[in-house]
Design a protein around this motif. Sequence first.
Motif, PDB file in Angstrom:
ATOM      1  N   ALA A 192       0.827  -1.210   0.000  1.00 19.46           N
ATOM      2  CA  ALA A 192       0.000   0.000   0.000  1.00 19.46           C
ATOM      3  C   ALA A 192       0.859   1.256   0.000  1.00 19.46           C
ATOM      4  O   ALA A 192       0.478   2.281  -0.568  1.00 19.46           O
ATOM      5  CB  ALA A 192      -0.920  -0.010   1.214  1.00 19.46           C
ATOM      6  N   ALA A 193       2.024   1.174   0.616  1.00 17.76           N
ATOM      7  CA  ALA A 193       2.881   2.360   0.728  1.00 17.76           C
ATOM      8  C   ALA A 193       3.699   2.605  -0.530  1.00 17.76           C
ATOM      9  O   ALA A 193       4.132   3.724  -0.781  1.00 17.76           O
ATOM     10  CB  ALA A 193       3.822   2.209   1.924  1.00 17.76           C
ATOM     11  N   CYS A 194       3.917   1.560  -1.331  1.00 10.89           N
ATOM     12  CA  CYS A 194       4.758   1.703  -2.519  1.00 10.89           C
ATOM     13  C   CYS A 194       3.957   2.388  -3.637  1.00 10.89           C
ATOM     14  O   CYS A 194       2.889   1.901  -4.007  1.00 10.89           O
ATOM     15  CB  CYS A 194       5.241   0.334  -2.994  1.00 10.89           C
ATOM     16  N   PRO A 195       4.456   3.474  -4.173  1.00 13.07           N
ATOM     17  CA  PRO A 195       3.686   4.192  -5.201  1.00 13.07           C
ATOM     18  C   PRO A 195       3.724   3.539  -6.573  1.00 13.07           C
ATOM     19  O   PRO A 195       2.982   3.923  -7.462  1.00 13.07           O
ATOM     20  CB  PRO A 195       4.365   5.567  -5.231  1.00 13.07           C
ATOM     21  N   ILE A 196       4.610   2.559  -6.736  1.00 12.14           N
ATOM     22  CA  ILE A 196       4.760   1.928  -8.049  1.00 12.14           C
ATOM     23  C   ILE A 196       4.514   0.428  -7.928  1.00 12.14           C
ATOM     24  O   ILE A 196       4.984  -0.206  -6.988  1.00 12.14           O
ATOM     25  CB  ILE A 196       6.171   2.190  -8.613  1.00 12.14           C
ATOM     26  N   VAL A 197       3.771  -0.124  -8.862  1.00 12.07           N
ATOM     27  CA  VAL A 197       3.507  -1.556  -8.855  1.00 12.07           C
ATOM     28  C   VAL A 197       3.924  -2.145 -10.197  1.00 12.07           C
ATOM     29  O   VAL A 197       3.684  -1.547 -11.251  1.00 12.07           O
ATOM     30  CB  VAL A 197       2.008  -1.830  -8.559  1.00 12.07           C
ATOM     31  N   LYS A 198       4.597  -3.295 -10.136  1.00 12.28           N
ATOM     32  CA  LYS A 198       4.985  -3.961 -11.384  1.00 12.28           C
ATOM     33  C   LYS A 198       3.770  -4.674 -11.963  1.00 12.28           C
ATOM     34  O   LYS A 198       3.094  -5.438 -11.279  1.00 12.28           O
ATOM     35  CB  LYS A 198       6.122  -4.964 -11.140  1.00 12.28           C
ATOM     36  N   LEU A 199       3.499  -4.409 -13.235  1.00  6.68           N
ATOM     37  CA  LEU A 199       2.304  -4.945 -13.878  1.00  6.68           C
ATOM     38  C   LEU A 199       2.617  -6.066 -14.856  1.00  6.68           C
ATOM     39  O   LEU A 199       1.758  -6.902 -15.144  1.00  6.68           O
ATOM     40  CB  LEU A 199       1.565  -3.831 -14.636  1.00  6.68           C
ATOM     41  N   LEU A 200       3.830  -6.069 -15.367  1.00 11.15           N
ATOM     42  CA  LEU A 200       4.143  -6.995 -16.457  1.00 11.15           C
ATOM     43  C   LEU A 200       5.643  -7.248 -16.449  1.00 11.15           C
ATOM     44  O   LEU A 200       6.427  -6.315 -16.239  1.00 11.15           O
ATOM     45  CB  LEU A 200       3.742  -6.323 -17.779  1.00 11.15           C
ATOM     46  N   ARG A 226      -1.664   6.971 -12.376  1.00 10.06           N
ATOM     47  CA  ARG A 226      -1.254   8.247 -12.952  1.00 10.06           C
ATOM     48  C   ARG A 226      -0.707   8.010 -14.352  1.00 10.06           C
ATOM     49  O   ARG A 226      -0.966   8.753 -15.279  1.00 10.06           O
ATOM     50  CB  ARG A 226      -0.183   8.904 -12.079  1.00 10.06           C
ATOM     51  N   LYS A 227       0.107   6.987 -14.452  1.00  6.69           N
ATOM     52  CA  LYS A 227       0.613   6.589 -15.753  1.00  6.69           C
ATOM     53  C   LYS A 227       1.123   5.159 -15.669  1.00  6.69           C
ATOM     54  O   LYS A 227       1.402   4.645 -14.576  1.00  6.69           O
ATOM     55  CB  LYS A 227       1.719   7.512 -16.249  1.00  6.69           C
ATOM     56  N   VAL A 228       1.204   4.539 -16.820  1.00 10.07           N
ATOM     57  CA  VAL A 228       1.801   3.217 -16.918  1.00 10.07           C
ATOM     58  C   VAL A 228       3.071   3.348 -17.754  1.00 10.07           C
ATOM     59  O   VAL A 228       3.051   3.936 -18.840  1.00 10.07           O
ATOM     60  CB  VAL A 228       0.830   2.203 -17.558  1.00 10.07           C
ATOM     61  N   LEU A 229       4.169   2.857 -17.195  1.00  4.29           N
ATOM     62  CA  LEU A 229       5.460   2.894 -17.878  1.00  4.29           C
ATOM     63  C   LEU A 229       5.742   1.527 -18.472  1.00  4.29           C
ATOM     64  O   LEU A 229       5.611   0.508 -17.782  1.00  4.29           O
ATOM     65  CB  LEU A 229       6.570   3.249 -16.882  1.00  4.29           C
ATOM     66  N   GLU A 235       5.180   5.662 -22.200  1.00  8.64           N
ATOM     67  CA  GLU A 235       4.295   6.050 -21.112  1.00  8.64           C
ATOM     68  C   GLU A 235       2.869   6.131 -21.641  1.00  8.64           C
ATOM     69  O   GLU A 235       2.630   6.595 -22.752  1.00  8.64           O
ATOM     70  CB  GLU A 235       4.720   7.401 -20.527  1.00  8.64           C
ATOM     71  N   PHE A 236       1.952   5.644 -20.835  1.00  6.69           N
ATOM     72  CA  PHE A 236       0.528   5.706 -21.169  1.00  6.69           C
ATOM     73  C   PHE A 236      -0.195   6.378 -20.011  1.00  6.69           C
ATOM     74  O   PHE A 236       0.047   6.053 -18.855  1.00  6.69           O
ATOM     75  CB  PHE A 236      -0.052   4.293 -21.347  1.00  6.69           C
ATOM     76  N   PHE A 237      -1.089   7.288 -20.334  1.00  2.00           N
ATOM     77  CA  PHE A 237      -1.914   7.880 -19.289  1.00  2.00           C
ATOM     78  C   PHE A 237      -3.246   8.322 -19.878  1.00  2.00           C
ATOM     79  O   PHE A 237      -3.432   8.342 -21.108  1.00  2.00           O
ATOM     80  CB  PHE A 237      -1.213   9.060 -18.598  1.00  2.00           C
ATOM     81  N   CYS A 238      -4.181   8.622 -18.999  1.00  6.33           N
ATOM     82  CA  CYS A 238      -5.499   9.039 -19.469  1.00  6.33           C
ATOM     83  C   CYS A 238      -5.976  10.212 -18.631  1.00  6.33           C
ATOM     84  O   CYS A 238      -5.525  10.418 -17.499  1.00  6.33           O
ATOM     85  CB  CYS A 238      -6.499   7.887 -19.413  1.00  6.33           C
ATOM     86  N   ASN A 239      -6.893  10.977 -19.205  1.00 14.49           N
ATOM     87  CA  ASN A 239      -7.450  12.077 -18.424  1.00 14.49           C
ATOM     88  C   ASN A 239      -8.765  11.623 -17.781  1.00 14.49           C
ATOM     89  O   ASN A 239      -9.167  10.455 -17.887  1.00 14.49           O
ATOM     90  CB  ASN A 239      -7.632  13.329 -19.292  1.00 14.49           C
ATOM     91  N   ALA A 240      -9.434  12.539 -17.103  1.00 13.54           N
ATOM     92  CA  ALA A 240     -10.639  12.176 -16.363  1.00 13.54           C
ATOM     93  C   ALA A 240     -11.762  11.711 -17.275  1.00 13.54           C
ATOM     94  O   ALA A 240     -12.687  11.012 -16.838  1.00 13.54           O
ATOM     95  CB  ALA A 240     -11.104  13.373 -15.537  1.00 13.54           C
ATOM     96  N   ASN A 241     -11.686  12.094 -18.551  1.00 14.42           N
ATOM     97  CA  ASN A 241     -12.716  11.685 -19.499  1.00 14.42           C
ATOM     98  C   ASN A 241     -12.387  10.376 -20.204  1.00 14.42           C
ATOM     99  O   ASN A 241     -13.138   9.931 -21.070  1.00 14.42           O
ATOM    100  CB  ASN A 241     -12.928  12.784 -20.548  1.00 14.42           C
ATOM    101  N   THR A 299       8.833  -4.935 -19.513  1.00 20.75           N
ATOM    102  CA  THR A 299       8.409  -4.717 -18.137  1.00 20.75           C
ATOM    103  C   THR A 299       7.504  -3.490 -18.116  1.00 20.75           C
ATOM    104  O   THR A 299       7.745  -2.505 -18.828  1.00 20.75           O
ATOM    105  CB  THR A 299       9.588  -4.494 -17.191  1.00 20.75           C
ATOM    106  N   ALA A 300       6.460  -3.564 -17.323  1.00 20.30           N
ATOM    107  CA  ALA A 300       5.530  -2.436 -17.198  1.00 20.30           C
ATOM    108  C   ALA A 300       5.285  -2.161 -15.720  1.00 20.30           C
ATOM    109  O   ALA A 300       5.212  -3.090 -14.901  1.00 20.30           O
ATOM    110  CB  ALA A 300       4.210  -2.731 -17.903  1.00 20.30           C
ATOM    111  N   TYR A 301       5.190  -0.885 -15.387  1.00 15.82           N
ATOM    112  CA  TYR A 301       4.950  -0.457 -14.016  1.00 15.82           C
ATOM    113  C   TYR A 301       3.803   0.554 -14.009  1.00 15.82           C
ATOM    114  O   TYR A 301       3.685   1.379 -14.904  1.00 15.82           O
ATOM    115  CB  TYR A 301       6.186   0.222 -13.426  1.00 15.82           C
ATOM    116  N   GLY A 302       2.997   0.483 -12.986  1.00 11.19           N
ATOM    117  CA  GLY A 302       1.945   1.462 -12.817  1.00 11.19           C
ATOM    118  C   GLY A 302       2.284   2.412 -11.681  1.00 11.19           C
ATOM    119  O   GLY A 302       2.738   1.969 -10.607  1.00 11.19           O
ATOM    120  N   VAL A 303       2.112   3.706 -11.917  1.00 14.32           N
ATOM    121  CA  VAL A 303       2.289   4.709 -10.870  1.00 14.32           C
ATOM    122  C   VAL A 303       0.908   5.006 -10.295  1.00 14.32           C
ATOM    123  O   VAL A 303       0.029   5.501 -11.006  1.00 14.32           O
ATOM    124  CB  VAL A 303       2.935   5.998 -11.428  1.00 14.32           C
ATOM    125  N   LYS A 304       0.738   4.682  -9.040  1.00 15.50           N
ATOM    126  CA  LYS A 304      -0.597   4.786  -8.423  1.00 15.50           C
ATOM    127  C   LYS A 304      -1.066   6.233  -8.366  1.00 15.50           C
ATOM    128  O   LYS A 304      -0.271   7.155  -8.207  1.00 15.50           O
ATOM    129  CB  LYS A 304      -0.581   4.207  -7.012  1.00 15.50           C
TER     130      LYS A 304
END
Lengths: 189, 47
Positions: A36-44, A68-71, A118-124, A183-188
């Motif tokens: 929960a404390a780690c801001p980055i999670v490995k996704l792939l 926030r974004k996926v690296l 990097e991949f990210f999306c806005n609120a829409n 490798t892919a990481y998600g920034v929470k």
Amino acid sequence: MKKTQNFQLSQWDETDRILREDFNTDNAKIDAAIAAACPIVKLLDITTTAAAQQIDLDFSNIHLANYRKVLLYPEISGSTYVRLNGHCGNQDYGRAGCTTYSNLGSLIDSTKGVNRMEFFCNANGKVFGEIFAVESEISSSGILLFSNIVTQWCANENIVRANQLNSINLIGDNVLPAGAHFTAYGVKR
Amino acid sequence: MILDVLVCHADGSQTLERRTVPDSWLEVKQTESEEGNTSEIQPEKKS
């Protein structure tokens, strides 16, 4: 038995019994707290085991809006270009300069340089991204040559939105050999 | 045309598929929005 203040971890006194369940419970709490404390999670984390002209990375369980974004760090021999969900229309991907493309950008041969996406999306739910591709080589005259390509792109919202991003398509100019690593990481958020 | 596609899943599993794609799949196209023109181009960066 006493417990710590924040996470209720076991604190044994001399007279307390030492039980396996207490250790397991404590370790589960610690594991959850660190995650929960780690801001980055490995996704792939994938190394390909077969050659193919195209590699599809399954993103169907990676929800872009959760981050926030996926690296994504592709290490792949041979130059490739990138699409989303198999869309190849010539107005499917926008880039700077009022130009649309049938792909969102190109990656360089990882034997010559480094790629980061990097991949990210806005609120829409609109999907945006960037590709950073850097490479260097020593010229025949001994000069260090360095190039840095940054491609900023957006996906046509009529074809891909954040909750519809299921696959990243990497299409090689030639057959892509086995051994490509992703490798892919998600920034929470 | 037929293409070999390696599908990689988040759990590490991989599947090699033989997929039929449009002939234009390997082409890279762009459109200048002001002109509305479409042209086939080579990938921007070739090694």
